[in-house]
Design a protein around this motif. Structure first.
Motif, PDB file in Angstrom:
ATOM      1  N   ARG A 747       0.819  -1.216   0.000  1.00 39.66           N
ATOM      2  CA  ARG A 747       0.000   0.000   0.000  1.00 39.66           C
ATOM      3  C   ARG A 747       0.848   1.259   0.000  1.00 39.66           C
ATOM      4  O   ARG A 747       0.498   2.249  -0.662  1.00 39.66           O
ATOM      5  CB  ARG A 747      -0.946  -0.034   1.202  1.00 39.66           C
ATOM      6  N   LYS A 750       2.211   1.607  -3.505  1.00 30.92           N
ATOM      7  CA  LYS A 750       1.125   1.995  -4.416  1.00 30.92           C
ATOM      8  C   LYS A 750       0.891   3.497  -4.381  1.00 30.92           C
ATOM      9  O   LYS A 750       0.530   4.115  -5.384  1.00 30.92           O
ATOM     10  CB  LYS A 750      -0.153   1.238  -4.035  1.00 30.92           C
ATOM     11  N   LEU A 751       1.118   4.100  -3.193  1.00 29.56           N
ATOM     12  CA  LEU A 751       0.960   5.551  -3.044  1.00 29.56           C
ATOM     13  C   LEU A 751       2.160   6.331  -3.590  1.00 29.56           C
ATOM     14  O   LEU A 751       2.140   7.559  -3.632  1.00 29.56           O
ATOM     15  CB  LEU A 751       0.759   5.898  -1.565  1.00 29.56           C
ATOM     16  N   ARG A 882      -3.305   4.717   6.737  1.00 33.39           N
ATOM     17  CA  ARG A 882      -4.634   5.308   6.473  1.00 33.39           C
ATOM     18  C   ARG A 882      -4.568   6.828   6.399  1.00 33.39           C
ATOM     19  O   ARG A 882      -5.352   7.443   5.681  1.00 33.39           O
ATOM     20  CB  ARG A 882      -5.630   4.856   7.542  1.00 33.39           C
ATOM     21  N   LYS A 884      -1.882   8.398   5.163  1.00 35.11           N
ATOM     22  CA  LYS A 884      -1.275   8.621   3.850  1.00 35.11           C
ATOM     23  C   LYS A 884      -2.276   8.385   2.718  1.00 35.11           C
ATOM     24  O   LYS A 884      -2.209   9.027   1.664  1.00 35.11           O
ATOM     25  CB  LYS A 884      -0.055   7.707   3.663  1.00 35.11           C
ATOM     26  N   GLU A 885      -3.216   7.448   2.936  1.00 34.70           N
ATOM     27  CA  GLU A 885      -4.221   7.157   1.914  1.00 34.70           C
ATOM     28  C   GLU A 885      -5.353   8.189   1.902  1.00 34.70           C
ATOM     29  O   GLU A 885      -6.211   8.162   1.022  1.00 34.70           O
ATOM     30  CB  GLU A 885      -4.815   5.762   2.155  1.00 34.70           C
ATOM     31  N   GLU A 887      -7.665   8.574   4.195  1.00 34.65           N
ATOM     32  CA  GLU A 887      -8.859   8.130   4.903  1.00 34.65           C
ATOM     33  C   GLU A 887      -8.983   8.826   6.258  1.00 34.65           C
ATOM     34  O   GLU A 887     -10.081   9.129   6.716  1.00 34.65           O
ATOM     35  CB  GLU A 887      -8.815   6.612   5.096  1.00 34.65           C
TER      36      GLU A 887
END
Length: 915
Positions: A747, A750-751, A882, A884-885, A887
């Motif tokens: 993840r 992916k970022l 979360r 960094k994503e 959310e």
């Protein structure tokens, strides 16, 4: 189409080889049709075909193909017995090739979190389990690419059909438009179900292997009709009753399955047959394996019948007993198997002949069980187990036995010559309040009109085609909304917007009645000090528990005498509290006899008392109450289900009770003492009695199995079990740790971020780990600063965290080099004593890989006094990612960090932020 041709569709040769080894050489016509009609292209399919025609392999094909593209598939089945068999089958076939197979049903909960977050290739689940998980996690289907629904004809079942229909409606309306592969037994008219499902139909009438269905009459003649050709024939068997028929079949070296309509009658018949066929050789291998299992009356009864190669299979058998019986039949050691209908719905135990020994079944829909006719579809499904393809049979037989001409004609007119039932909906036969609650909880409606619109998208709505029907449904929806508002499950704004409350989500996901749920909520709200037995007494009075059929005669005078004697003892020793006490005193004051309802409740409380607090063996407890082991298991699992609900309620309104209720729940479900709770995850391998011995020997943690030689346990358990236990512990810890490390790296990359910091946190040691964690905590994560508290070189350095609001926390870091060794309670709690001289607002222990059960248990108690927080590394990194994503924000994570106390896991993170 040859099985090898599947390699042209992208299947590698190692998988094709597995299928060839398992007896596949050519694809059946329906399998070829499924591929041609879009199986691998996301097309919904409805496959309607007889048993043994290859339906299941269609679902297997798409699930395996999806796995190679990292897509997720859920395989839905109606019963726990089927989910267990399917899971074991998939695991045996595919696990060594890297397929991630998970299971979730009433008996298996360990994989729930993995399934929720998408850590699986194939998840085997029961209908109800997926339904409940979707209410708690409405977006879960967005992680799933395909749902295979086995035995979809169950949608017509009056008990469970409505739930399955609502589940399919959600799949159809999901944002991702999950592919649905619906597998059904033979049906009459589809009544538009295929069009509603937006599915291509693949319909096969013929079986790969001929089936002869008919009646054995008093002249010894088996009169049958062939399934495929409809030709009428007869076979002279020189048998006029069941025993003579079995002798005829055994002389032909055949195995036989006999279906009975109840658990007691299946066991009674197996005993009678074992006496009659006592000269048959024993099933030696099964007997040897069964002797290793815990002592139950079911095990002991099986050991007797197996001496004649005869066994029974029903819901009273525990999971290991069922597995051994199934294996013994598949391997040919068991010659006659007497079963309830558990074998007719997906459990794969092929044989040449199936005998349906009862002309009617028991139905308890209206309360007391009544005998009613089987459906034609049920009879076809039962007989469909006979003559499975690829098992060396030239045909199969489905046999009724008629002792006179009246019964022969009844069988022919009612079952053999009658048309199949048409597909129909059972949705409207259930309480609409729970349906409305489900729709809102799942996010499919937030105004009365949107709730109505969703329910009118169900298959049932096809029949709501007149004004009167629509008015009645709208009326039920309004009542449902009002009921949920009255009980605090919904909130409604001035403009009519309906919002599910946190308690509403719990009620919807757990499936109990709204009245029972409200009673449990009131109890938790009004309780200041939780008492185990008082809580059990309350639960025992709910309709879900008190009115369930346990095959126990609660109004039996001998049982009442036993219970009253125990109650006198408990009362005189002041071991009663709350409602439990007041109800007993009311009984004493009125001088009235013990009612059936109260006998049920008091019996359950006393049973739980012995399970949790005594060192009695399960056999001793069983004999003291006069209950069967299966009845005790049924009561325990039913109480456990309701305790699950109480635990979720507590999590919303009294979080300080949650850990204690959860521990109580697991101990009751496993029939374990409270002192041995940390061994509950090993209940498959060690008995209650062995757990008690281990605790008495001084065991405090699972890690002792990893640290000691197996011979050191010989006074408590068989040392050969220790090797299995060590492997299970290591496998679980390896799997969990590797998953989170791999998932977090994936993840982060992916970022577009550098993952080296995450890799170092998962693998760094001593000072490197400390410095990297300091860097991590200061990297736009928590709103505050982190620095070294003091210089030290050992692996548990001290850090000081100062938040933006001025609060100060001492942080201790503990990282085990061996990733299968968990951190004990002493190491976890050191941060408090080491920092006692400082003026702090709380204490934090961050650990890798995770913490022992005792440390987690202690954390909840220390949290109340010291604001103590126990944080496994993977949970901390999950919060960071979360953020960094996008959310979460640093602010909300900081607030969460301040609010939470005790042990932190992913579930607590999810529950907090969903709230």
């Amino acid at each position: 189409m040859n099985i090898v041709d599947l390699m042209e569709l992208g299947f590698p040769d190692d998988i094709v080889h597995i299928w060839k080894v398992n007896g596949f050489s050519e694809l059946f016509p329906i399998q070829k049709q499924a591929i041609e009609k879009g199986l691998f292209n996301g097309q919904n399919l409805l496959v309607v075909a007889p048993t043994s025609s290859g339906k299941t392999f269609i679902g297997e094909l798409v699930a395996i193909q999806n796995s190679y593209m990292n897509k997720k598939s859920i395989y839905l089945v109606p019963f726990k017995s089927v989910s267990d068999e399917k899971y074991e089958e998939f695991k045996e076939k595919y696990h060594e090739n890297g397929f991630n197979i998970k299971i979730s049903d009433g008996d298996h909960r360990d994989d729930d979190e993995d399934i929720r977050i998408g850590n699986y290739h194939i998840a085997v689940m029961t209908y109800e389990k997926l339904s409940g998980m979707l209410i708690v996690n409405p977006n879960m289907l967005n992680n799933c690419d395909c749902v295979i629904v086995d035995e979809v004809q169950m949608m017509s079942d009056p008990h469970r059909g409505g739930n399955l229909e609502l589940l399919l409606t959600k799949m159809k309306e999901s944002y991702k438009k999950t592919q649905i592969i619906a597998l059904s037994a033979v049906l009459g008219s589809l009544n538009g179900f295929d069009k509603w499902l937006e599915a291509e139909v693949i319909k096969e009438v013929d079986r790969p292997l001929e089936l002869r269905q008919g009646v054995l009459f008093t002249n010894g003649n088996f009169e049958y009709t062939e399934w495929n050709t409809s030709l009428i024939g007869n076979e002279q068997m020189n048998a006029t009753n069941l025993n003579e028929l079995l002798k005829f079949l055994l002389d032909k070296d055949e195995q036989v399955v006999i279906i009975k309509n109840s658990v007691p009658s299946s066991q009674k018949l197996a005993r009678e047959l074992a006496n009659y066929f006592s000269s048959l050789p024993g099933a030696a291998k099964v007997i040897e394996q069964l002797r290793e299992e815990p002592e139950t009356e079911i095990r002991d009864e099986l050991l007797v019948t197996l001496r004649s190669s005869i066994a029974f299979h029903n819901s009273d058998c525990d999971i290991n007993e069922r597995r051994l019986v199934e294996a013994g039949f598949k391997e040919g050691e068991i010659k006659i198997l007497v079963s309830t209908t558990t074998l007719s719905m997906g459990v794969n135990l092929p044989c040449k002949t199936v005998i349906l020994a009862d002309l009617q079944k028991w139905d308890a829909t209206g309360g007391a069980p009544l005998e009613v006719n089987w459906s034609v579809g049920e009879v076809r499904n039962i007989f469909g187990r006979a003559g499975r393809y690829g098992k060396g049979n030239d045909f199969g037989r489905g046999i009724f036995i008629a002792e006179n001409s009246v019964k022969r004609e009844f069988i022919k007119k009612t079952y053999l010559n009658a048309p199949l039932e048409n597909f129909s909906s059972a949705l409207e036969d259930r309480d609409i309040s729970l349906r409305v609650l489900d729709v809102v909880a799942s996010g499919y409606g937030e105004f009365e009109d949107t709730i109505t619109k969703f329910l009118f998208k169900t298959y049932a709505a096809l029949s709501w085609d007149n004004d009167y029907a629509r008015q009645q449904i709208n009326k039920h929806i309004k009542i449902g909304i009002d009921t949920c508002l009255t009980y605090g499950l919904f909130e409604q704004s001035a403009r009519g917007k309906i919002t599910i409350t946190e308690l509403g989500k719990v009620c919807a996901s757990m499936g109990c009645s709204i009245e029972s749920f409200s009673m449990l909520v009131d109890h938790i709200q009004n309780t200041t000090h939780l008492n185990d037995l008082d809580l059990i007494f309350l639960i025992s009075q709910t309709e879900e528990v008190n009115e369930k059929y346990y095959r126990i005669k609660w109004d039996n005078q001998a049982l009442k005498y036993k219970i009253q004697s125990r109650l006198v003892e408990e009362y005189s020793n002041s071991r009663m509290t709350g409602t439990y006490l007041s109800e007993y005193e009311r009984l004493l004051n009125t001088g009235r006899p013990l009612t059936k309802t109260l006998c049920t409740s008091f019996s359950m409380v006393l049973l739980v008392n012995d399970i949790l607090y005594s060192e009695f063996s399960l056999s001793s407890i069983r004999k003291a109450f006069g209950f069967t082991t299966a009845s005790i298991r049924s009561i325990s699992l039913n109480l456990s289900w309701m305790l699950d609900i109480v635990c979720q309620i507590s999590n919303v309104i009294k979080p300080e009770f949650t850990d204690d209720i959860e521990r109580l729940n697991k101990c009751i479900a496993n029939r374990s003492t409270l002192s041995s709770y940390f061994l509950n995850n090993l209940s498959k391998y060690i008995t209650r009695e062995e757990k008690i011995k281990l605790v008495k020997s001084g065991m405090l943690s699972l890690d002792e199995f990893l640290e000691k030689d197996s011979s050191e346990f010989k006074a408590s358990i068989n040392p050969t079990k220790v090797d299995k236990i060590v492997k299970v512990i290591n496998d679980r810890r390896d799997r969990n740790y590797q998953y989170w490390e791999r998932e977090h790296i994936r993840r982060v990359e992916k970022l577009g971020y550098d993952s080296s910091l995450i890799k170092c946190l998962y693998n760094g040691l001593e000072l490197e780990f400390e410095h990297k964690l300091c860097e991590f905590l200061n990297a736009d994560f928590i709103e505050g600063t982190v620095k070294r508290l003091k210089q030290q070189s050992k692996i548990e350095p001290g850090l000081l965290m100062v938040l933006g609001n001025g609060q100060k926390y001492s942080i201790q870091l503990t990282a085990k080099e061996n990733k299968n060794k968990f951190i004990d309670s002493q190491n976890a709690e050191d941060v408090i004593s080491q920092s006692a001289h400082l003026e702090l607002d709380g204490y934090v222990c961050i650990g890798r890989p995770d913490f022992q059960e005792l440390a987690i248990d202690q954390a909840s108690h220390l949290a109340k006094k010291h604001n103590f927080k126990l944080v496994p590394l993977f949970a901390l990194i999950e919060l960071y990612i979360r953020i960094k994503e996008g959310e979460l924000s640093s602010e909300v994570v900081t607030n969460f960090f301040v609010d939470f106390k005790g042990y932190l896991n992913i579930s607590k993170i999810d529950k907090y932020f969903k709230g």
